[in-house]
Design a protein around this motif. Structure first.
Motif, PDB file in Angstrom:
ATOM      1  N   PRO A 170       0.896  -1.332   0.149  1.00  0.00           N
ATOM      2  CA  PRO A 170       0.067   0.080   0.022  1.00  0.00           C
ATOM      3  C   PRO A 170       0.825   1.185   0.025  1.00  0.00           C
ATOM      4  O   PRO A 170       2.175   1.335   0.634  1.00  0.00           O
ATOM      5  N   GLY A 171       0.319   2.237  -0.301  1.00  0.00           N
ATOM      6  CA  GLY A 171       0.863   3.588  -0.052  1.00  0.00           C
ATOM      7  C   GLY A 171       0.409   4.109   1.030  1.00  0.00           C
ATOM      8  O   GLY A 171       0.121   3.432   1.973  1.00  0.00           O
ATOM      9  N   ARG A 172       0.370   5.558   1.276  1.00  0.00           N
ATOM     10  CA  ARG A 172      -0.105   5.971   2.057  1.00  0.00           C
ATOM     11  C   ARG A 172      -1.456   5.761   2.916  1.00  0.00           C
ATOM     12  O   ARG A 172      -2.355   5.904   2.036  1.00  0.00           O
ATOM     13  N   ILE A 173      -1.666   5.146   4.350  1.00  0.00           N
ATOM     14  CA  ILE A 173      -2.953   4.772   4.635  1.00  0.00           C
ATOM     15  C   ILE A 173      -3.377   5.683   5.690  1.00  0.00           C
ATOM     16  O   ILE A 173      -2.734   6.073   6.468  1.00  0.00           O
ATOM     17  N   ASP A 174      -4.617   5.983   5.786  1.00  0.00           N
ATOM     18  CA  ASP A 174      -5.600   6.849   6.892  1.00  0.00           C
ATOM     19  C   ASP A 174      -5.318   5.864   8.162  1.00  0.00           C
ATOM     20  O   ASP A 174      -6.294   5.248   8.514  1.00  0.00           O
ATOM     21  N   THR A 175      -4.454   6.156   8.880  1.00  0.00           N
ATOM     22  CA  THR A 175      -4.076   5.423   9.933  1.00  0.00           C
ATOM     23  C   THR A 175      -3.537   6.396  11.202  1.00  0.00           C
ATOM     24  O   THR A 175      -3.160   7.322  10.863  1.00  0.00           O
ATOM     25  N   ASP A 176      -3.595   5.661  12.579  1.00  0.00           N
ATOM     26  CA  ASP A 176      -2.956   6.591  13.487  1.00  0.00           C
ATOM     27  C   ASP A 176      -1.297   6.680  13.230  1.00  0.00           C
ATOM     28  O   ASP A 176      -0.789   7.856  13.649  1.00  0.00           O
ATOM     29  N   MET A 177      -0.774   5.558  12.568  1.00  0.00           N
ATOM     30  CA  MET A 177       0.775   6.021  12.266  1.00  0.00           C
ATOM     31  C   MET A 177       0.970   6.985  11.203  1.00  0.00           C
ATOM     32  O   MET A 177       1.902   7.759  11.450  1.00  0.00           O
ATOM     33  N   GLN A 178      -0.051   7.033  10.218  1.00  0.00           N
ATOM     34  CA  GLN A 178       0.150   8.018   9.174  1.00  0.00           C
ATOM     35  C   GLN A 178       0.031   9.391  10.059  1.00  0.00           C
ATOM     36  O   GLN A 178       0.657  10.470   9.623  1.00  0.00           O
ATOM     37  N   ARG A 179      -0.936   9.519  10.845  1.00  0.00           N
ATOM     38  CA  ARG A 179      -1.282  11.019  11.508  1.00  0.00           C
ATOM     39  C   ARG A 179       0.109  11.462  12.576  1.00  0.00           C
ATOM     40  O   ARG A 179       0.346  12.304  12.311  1.00  0.00           O
ATOM     41  N   ALA A 180       0.618  10.118  12.993  1.00  0.00           N
ATOM     42  CA  ALA A 180       1.879  10.562  13.848  1.00  0.00           C
ATOM     43  C   ALA A 180       2.850  10.926  12.812  1.00  0.00           C
ATOM     44  O   ALA A 180       3.795  11.916  13.176  1.00  0.00           O
ATOM     45  N   MET A 181       3.253  10.329  11.656  1.00  0.00           N
ATOM     46  CA  MET A 181       3.989  10.751  10.601  1.00  0.00           C
ATOM     47  C   MET A 181       3.965  12.305  10.182  1.00  0.00           C
ATOM     48  O   MET A 181       4.899  13.010  10.066  1.00  0.00           O
ATOM     49  N   MET A 182       2.530  12.438   9.916  1.00  0.00           N
ATOM     50  CA  MET A 182       2.434  13.896   9.691  1.00  0.00           C
ATOM     51  C   MET A 182       2.843  14.887  10.480  1.00  0.00           C
ATOM     52  O   MET A 182       3.298  15.942  10.173  1.00  0.00           O
ATOM     53  N   ALA A 183       2.406  14.796  11.930  1.00  0.00           N
ATOM     54  CA  ALA A 183       2.640  15.417  12.975  1.00  0.00           C
ATOM     55  C   ALA A 183       4.192  15.543  13.233  1.00  0.00           C
ATOM     56  O   ALA A 183       4.531  16.855  13.388  1.00  0.00           O
ATOM     57  N   ARG A 184       4.828  14.623  13.201  1.00  0.00           N
ATOM     58  CA  ARG A 184       6.211  14.546  13.057  1.00  0.00           C
ATOM     59  C   ARG A 184       6.846  15.418  12.104  1.00  0.00           C
ATOM     60  O   ARG A 184       7.843  16.285  12.610  1.00  0.00           O
ATOM     61  N   ASP A 185       6.624  15.501  11.042  1.00  0.00           N
ATOM     62  CA  ASP A 185       6.994  16.345   9.901  1.00  0.00           C
ATOM     63  C   ASP A 185       6.359  17.780   9.672  1.00  0.00           C
ATOM     64  O   ASP A 185       6.846  18.550   8.978  1.00  0.00           O
ATOM     65  N   GLY A 186       5.456  18.251  10.676  1.00  0.00           N
ATOM     66  CA  GLY A 186       4.723  19.369  10.789  1.00  0.00           C
ATOM     67  C   GLY A 186       3.997  19.800   9.660  1.00  0.00           C
ATOM     68  O   GLY A 186       3.569  20.807   9.391  1.00  0.00           O
ATOM     69  N   ARG A 187       3.333  18.803   9.021  1.00  0.00           N
ATOM     70  CA  ARG A 187       2.532  18.617   7.866  1.00  0.00           C
ATOM     71  C   ARG A 187       0.860  18.609   8.332  1.00  0.00           C
ATOM     72  O   ARG A 187       0.468  17.893   9.397  1.00  0.00           O
ATOM     73  N   GLU A 188      -0.007  19.224   7.751  1.00  0.00           N
ATOM     74  CA  GLU A 188      -1.210  19.239   7.976  1.00  0.00           C
ATOM     75  C   GLU A 188      -1.711  17.961   7.564  1.00  0.00           C
ATOM     76  O   GLU A 188      -1.370  17.142   6.456  1.00  0.00           O
ATOM     77  N   TYR A 189      -2.630  17.163   8.245  1.00  0.00           N
ATOM     78  CA  TYR A 189      -3.117  15.917   8.012  1.00  0.00           C
ATOM     79  C   TYR A 189      -4.596  16.175   7.421  1.00  0.00           C
ATOM     80  O   TYR A 189      -5.463  16.706   7.872  1.00  0.00           O
ATOM     81  N   GLN A 190      -4.752  15.584   6.204  1.00  0.00           N
ATOM     82  CA  GLN A 190      -5.954  15.472   5.406  1.00  0.00           C
ATOM     83  C   GLN A 190      -6.293  14.164   5.061  1.00  0.00           C
ATOM     84  O   GLN A 190      -5.685  13.482   3.939  1.00  0.00           O
ATOM     85  N   ALA A 191      -7.159  13.463   5.934  1.00  0.00           N
ATOM     86  CA  ALA A 191      -7.395  12.186   5.689  1.00  0.00           C
ATOM     87  C   ALA A 191      -8.012  11.510   4.203  1.00  0.00           C
ATOM     88  O   ALA A 191      -7.746  10.497   3.840  1.00  0.00           O
ATOM     89  N   GLU A 192      -8.521  12.657   3.578  1.00  0.00           N
ATOM     90  CA  GLU A 192      -9.054  12.377   2.344  1.00  0.00           C
ATOM     91  C   GLU A 192      -8.010  12.167   1.099  1.00  0.00           C
ATOM     92  O   GLU A 192      -8.068  11.505   0.187  1.00  0.00           O
ATOM     93  N   LEU A 193      -6.852  12.561   1.475  1.00  0.00           N
ATOM     94  CA  LEU A 193      -5.466  12.207   0.692  1.00  0.00           C
ATOM     95  C   LEU A 193      -5.263  10.696   0.682  1.00  0.00           C
ATOM     96  O   LEU A 193      -4.174  10.306  -0.152  1.00  0.00           O
ATOM     97  N   TYR A 194      -5.331   9.909   1.769  1.00  0.00           N
ATOM     98  CA  TYR A 194      -4.923   8.620   1.851  1.00  0.00           C
ATOM     99  C   TYR A 194      -5.886   7.592   1.653  1.00  0.00           C
ATOM    100  O   TYR A 194      -6.907   7.890   1.852  1.00  0.00           O
ATOM    101  N   ILE A 195      -5.547   6.256   1.764  1.00  0.00           N
ATOM    102  CA  ILE A 195      -6.204   5.393   1.211  1.00  0.00           C
ATOM    103  C   ILE A 195      -6.826   5.022   2.499  1.00  0.00           C
ATOM    104  O   ILE A 195      -6.267   4.833   3.662  1.00  0.00           O
ATOM    105  N   ARG A 196      -8.217   4.185   2.403  1.00  0.00           N
ATOM    106  CA  ARG A 196      -8.870   4.089   3.603  1.00  0.00           C
ATOM    107  C   ARG A 196      -8.413   2.559   3.892  1.00  0.00           C
ATOM    108  O   ARG A 196      -8.053   1.865   2.926  1.00  0.00           O
ATOM    109  N   PRO A 197      -8.208   2.269   5.176  1.00  0.00           N
ATOM    110  CA  PRO A 197      -8.015   0.938   5.723  1.00  0.00           C
ATOM    111  C   PRO A 197      -8.691  -0.319   5.070  1.00  0.00           C
ATOM    112  O   PRO A 197      -8.124  -1.392   4.394  1.00  0.00           O
ATOM    113  N   GLU A 198      -9.962   0.186   4.694  1.00  0.00           N
ATOM    114  CA  GLU A 198     -10.940  -0.938   4.126  1.00  0.00           C
ATOM    115  C   GLU A 198     -10.445  -1.250   2.707  1.00  0.00           C
ATOM    116  O   GLU A 198     -10.763  -2.252   2.240  1.00  0.00           O
ATOM    117  N   SER A 199      -9.885  -0.044   2.101  1.00  0.00           N
ATOM    118  CA  SER A 199      -9.841  -0.486   0.734  1.00  0.00           C
ATOM    119  C   SER A 199      -8.442  -1.730   0.605  1.00  0.00           C
ATOM    120  O   SER A 199      -8.140  -2.385  -0.351  1.00  0.00           O
TER     121      SER A 199
END
Length: 227
Positions: A170-199
């Motif tokens: 998979p590419g980037r997935i909308d998960t807690d890990m992804q949120r933590a990665m974006m926060a660490r990098d100082g980037r805004e989190y936009q869930a709609e840009l990422y793959i849903r776990p269900e996909s």
């Protein structure tokens, strides 16, 4: 008897999505280290039981695996992520990453391989787009995913005709890990840009449901929007 699927890291995020998808047809062994969160997932799923083990602990892993009477599907989903430059990365950093992302996968597979052969089962590794290419600060994580891909490729050839083996990237997935990665990098989190776990869970289902004479060796799934 329903077939049995063991999912490591099965109590949250992508692992939980895979568990919810597969419980329609399988009894689920929910892998995890936190008994409270694992038990909550078991209760939600219904036809499930816990698989509690620290994947870094050989004795604990062997003990847990010895209690598995049957396994038809083994989904290696648990993983850790760390982003550092090569200059910043220590030997211990590499050890910690490889312990969970590679060594634990290899050991649990080895322990359960006889039972997987009995059921003509299926091993699926949740890899990453970074299993094909790395980026700046990607030596640690991408290094483990390249190694995981090599392991999966070798296992597939060794067990061809006995156990099916699939690598999911998979590419980037909308998960807690992804949120933590974006926060660490100082980037805004936009869930709609990422793959849903269900996909991603649906791609796992696709591989498992492929008819017995065929094997899906590898699947890639990416966000429509490049981030």
């Amino acid at each position: 008897m329903r077939p049995v699927a063991l999912i490591t890291g099965g109590s949250r995020g992508l692992g939980a999505a895979i568990a919810r998808e597969l419980v329609r047809t399988h009894r689920i062994l929910v892998g995890g280290t936190n008994p409270r969160s694992v038990d909550a997932m078991v209760a939600e799923l219904g036809d499930a039981e816990p698989f509690i083990a620290d994947l870094r602990d050989d004795s604990a892993l062997a003990h847990a695996a010895a209690g598995v009477e049957r396994v038809d599907v083994l989904v290696h989903n648990a993983g850790v992520e760390m982003a550092k430059t090569v200059e910043e990365s220590t030997r211990q950093d590499f050890r910690e990453m490889f312990e969970v992302n590679v060594f634990a996968v290899a050991e649990l597979t080895r322990l359960l391989l006889p039972k997987l052969r009995e059921t003509r089962g299926h091993v699926l590794t949740i890899n990453s787009g970074m299993g094909f290419r790395s980026t700046s600060r990607g030596a640690l994580y991408s290094g483990t995913k390249f190694a995981l891909r090599a392991f999966t490729d070798a296992l597939r050839e060794e067990e061809r005709g006995r156990v099916r083996v699939t690598s999911i990237h998979p590419g980037r997935i909308d998960t807690d890990m992804q949120r933590a990665m974006m926060a660490r990098d100082g980037r805004e989190y936009q869930a709609e840009l990422y793959i849903r776990p269900e996909s991603v869970a649906a791609t796992v289902r696709l591989a498992i449901d492929t008819s017995p004479e065929a094997n899906i060796d590898e699947l890639q799934i990416r966000p429509v929007t490049i981030t």
